[in-house]
Motif scaffolding. Sequence first.
Motif, mmCIF file in Angstrom:
data_model
loop_
_atom_site.group_PDB
_atom_site.id
_atom_site.type_symbol
_atom_site.label_atom_id
_atom_site.label_comp_id
_atom_site.label_asym_id
_atom_site.label_seq_id
_atom_site.Cartn_x
_atom_site.Cartn_y
_atom_site.Cartn_z
ATOM 1 N N GLU A 174 38.367 42.345 31.642
ATOM 2 C CA GLU A 174 37.760 42.145 32.954
ATOM 3 C C GLU A 174 37.850 40.675 33.346
ATOM 4 N N VAL A 175 37.957 40.428 34.631
ATOM 5 C CA VAL A 175 38.054 39.057 35.123
ATOM 6 C C VAL A 175 37.036 38.872 36.249
ATOM 7 N N PRO A 176 36.091 37.948 36.091
ATOM 8 C CA PRO A 176 35.173 37.661 37.197
ATOM 9 C C PRO A 176 35.883 36.823 38.256
ATOM 10 N N VAL A 177 35.710 37.198 39.512
ATOM 11 C CA VAL A 177 36.366 36.514 40.618
ATOM 12 C C VAL A 177 35.308 36.094 41.630
ATOM 13 N N ILE A 178 35.372 34.840 42.031
ATOM 14 C CA ILE A 178 34.546 34.338 43.133
ATOM 15 C C ILE A 178 35.500 33.804 44.198
ATOM 16 N N LEU A 179 35.352 34.289 45.408
ATOM 17 C CA LEU A 179 36.193 33.851 46.514
ATOM 18 C C LEU A 179 35.328 33.153 47.550
ATOM 19 N N ARG A 180 35.789 32.010 48.017
ATOM 20 C CA ARG A 180 35.097 31.350 49.131
ATOM 21 C C ARG A 180 36.117 30.929 50.172
ATOM 22 N N MET A 181 35.648 30.777 51.403
ATOM 23 C CA MET A 181 36.498 30.338 52.496
ATOM 24 C C MET A 181 36.396 28.822 52.624
ATOM 25 N N ALA A 182 37.526 28.169 52.814
ATOM 26 C CA ALA A 182 37.550 26.709 52.872
ATOM 27 C C ALA A 182 36.718 26.164 54.023
ATOM 28 N N ASP A 183 36.584 26.942 55.098
ATOM 29 C CA ASP A 183 35.790 26.471 56.244
ATOM 30 C C ASP A 183 34.305 26.771 56.096
ATOM 31 N N GLY A 184 33.937 27.337 54.959
ATOM 32 C CA GLY A 184 32.530 27.599 54.688
ATOM 33 C C GLY A 184 31.995 28.879 55.283
ATOM 34 N N SER A 185 32.820 29.663 55.963
ATOM 35 C CA SER A 185 32.329 30.890 56.581
ATOM 36 C C SER A 185 31.940 31.905 55.510
ATOM 37 N N ARG A 186 30.934 32.696 55.831
ATOM 38 C CA ARG A 186 30.437 33.724 54.919
ATOM 39 C C ARG A 186 30.936 35.080 55.401
ATOM 40 N N LEU A 187 31.595 35.806 54.505
ATOM 41 C CA LEU A 187 32.174 37.093 54.868
ATOM 42 C C LEU A 187 31.750 38.160 53.880
ATOM 43 N N ARG A 188 31.678 39.388 54.391
ATOM 44 C CA ARG A 188 31.450 40.556 53.550
ATOM 45 C C ARG A 188 32.694 41.428 53.607
ATOM 46 N N PHE A 189 33.017 42.018 52.468
ATOM 47 C CA PHE A 189 34.253 42.794 52.365
ATOM 48 C C PHE A 189 33.980 44.198 51.816
ATOM 49 N N ARG A 190 34.657 45.185 52.399
ATOM 50 C CA ARG A 190 34.770 46.489 51.764
ATOM 51 C C ARG A 190 35.846 46.387 50.687
ATOM 52 N N SER A 191 35.685 47.106 49.599
ATOM 53 C CA SER A 191 36.660 47.025 48.514
ATOM 54 C C SER A 191 37.285 48.393 48.248
ATOM 55 N N TYR A 192 38.557 48.359 47.847
ATOM 56 C CA TYR A 192 39.308 49.564 47.504
ATOM 57 C C TYR A 192 40.009 49.299 46.181
ATOM 58 N N LEU A 193 39.735 50.135 45.204
ATOM 59 C CA LEU A 193 40.089 49.839 43.821
ATOM 60 C C LEU A 193 41.025 50.900 43.251
ATOM 61 N N THR A 194 42.029 50.445 42.478
ATOM 62 C CA THR A 194 42.887 51.337 41.697
ATOM 63 C C THR A 194 42.845 50.890 40.245
ATOM 64 N N THR A 195 42.555 51.826 39.348
ATOM 65 C CA THR A 195 42.453 51.538 37.918
ATOM 66 C C THR A 195 43.278 52.580 37.150
ATOM 67 N N PRO A 196 43.325 52.487 35.813
ATOM 68 C CA PRO A 196 44.044 53.522 35.047
ATOM 69 C C PRO A 196 43.415 54.906 35.127
ATOM 70 N N GLU A 197 42.169 55.009 35.543
ATOM 71 C CA GLU A 197 41.522 56.315 35.645
ATOM 72 C C GLU A 197 42.275 57.216 36.624
ATOM 73 N N PRO A 198 42.477 58.479 36.272
ATOM 74 C CA PRO A 198 43.348 59.356 37.076
ATOM 75 C C PRO A 198 42.986 59.434 38.552
ATOM 76 N N ASP A 199 41.721 59.473 38.885
ATOM 77 C CA ASP A 199 41.321 59.696 40.273
ATOM 78 C C ASP A 199 40.913 58.427 41.008
ATOM 79 N N VAL A 200 41.050 57.274 40.375
ATOM 80 C CA VAL A 200 40.644 56.027 41.025
ATOM 81 C C VAL A 200 41.886 55.384 41.644
#
Length: 492
Positions: A438-464
């Motif tokens: 696993e890798v922890p990821v922190i993303l920030r915008m250079a202009d300081g804006s605060r954003l919320r994101f929907r996420s879509y994930l693909t993993t080795p699990e058959p249905d993901v």
Amino acid sequence: MWVANPAESFQPIEGFGASDAWAAQFVGRWPEETRQQVARLLFSREFDPAGRPRGIGLSIWRFNIGAGSAEQGADSGIRDPWRRAECFQNAQGYWDWSKQAGQQWFLEAARRHGVETVVAFVNSPPVHLTRNGRAWGDGSEHSNLAPERYAAFAEFLATVCEHFEKAGLPFDYLSPINEPQWRWSRRNGQEGCPWTNEEIRALVPVLGRALQTRGLKVRLVLPEAAQLLHLLGPTEGEPLCSDQLRELFGDRSDALLRTPAVAPVVAAHGYGTTTSRTQLRRVRQDLGERLRTDHPRLRYWMSEYCILDENDGGRLRGPGRDLGIEPALFVAEVIHQDLVLAWATSWQWWLAISPYDYKDGLVYVDRNPAGGRVYESKLLWAVGHYARFVRPGAVRIHVQVDPAGARLPDESGPWISGFRHPRSGTYTFVALNRTDREVPVILRMADGSRLRFRSYLTTPEPDVNLQPGPLMETGRAWTLPARSMVTWVSEL
């Protein structure tokens, strides 16, 4: 911590695609429910009730204009019927627009689902025009089309383009040659035609005039080089058809780009340059620098790729169908490097539909002309991480590890690419983790804006597969699972 800087932007994105060769000719005539299923997986931009994409939303579809090997049958010299292709015109000059019915069904389905761009491509001139009456050459480096037949070939292609434009299914681009470096012969087992640089320079103005005379809007795309190396310099064994950036787009070939129908695009295939991660990166970095320095007017299309031969340090070979995560993550890495290092404006896979025991398809099907089962691959959804959410018109933006933060990622990643959608003001980020941790990821915008994101994930699990996941916010840690991909889409 990763920092995205929207003020530092790069190439616009034209889209992501795949081709209808060769299985669409059969699958497009399968029972309605099955072919609709395949079309939905490839083209749909809808979501199911759980919020998961129903398909990968390709924005580019490649339509193969066949040469007529299918009508020749076994006499074509192409043993596999699935690799033969019909032709709209016969030797007597009669046109039959009912040909390629299965492919036409998928073309209609692509447009119905909203696919923005259609590229018509040619592997071989029609067999009734070629020197040997076949859809492959004699093994020499010269074209199987004699110069006195260039005008007839141009008229054939212009007539095909005009027909589809009048039918409401226009081609946006026409690619008249394909992998001109290979000395296509019977042993290749498919339609194909070599072309030297000199022959390309002679053909293109003739074809351009034929399109212009009919007032067609379709643009020509060249040269569909078999490998990126064929663009960058002379290559051993192909002295007359390599060094194509200089030979076709350099000072001596200004006339080519002055041909009104020619798009300012250099199209090439990614084969033979992914043996190791070092080669994958070096070739694309060299190509990107060369284009920006010497050919800033040209857009680069990665116009065909699948997993052939030996790749990824020997870990992946072409033979053997694999619906799992490993080929998917590898191809995602190739896409990332093409976008980030070579500045590709479009990225196009080879077989959208494959019946083969090979790593060449997005959707796999039973090898039965009358119908069969459909098999999704993780590779389908890996391409979808880009195709579904990085839409035409998006602009790639700078994303890097904060130099004041954590150490740079090692050569195994993770990798993150970012895109701004000017019309909506939203952002898309695609992250790839090929490691077993696993890798922890922190993303920030250079202009300081605060954003919320929907996420879509693909993993080795058959249905993901593009599975909706937890929300992500700038400045907060998000855990990227081992051997996975995630796409983050900002909310308005």
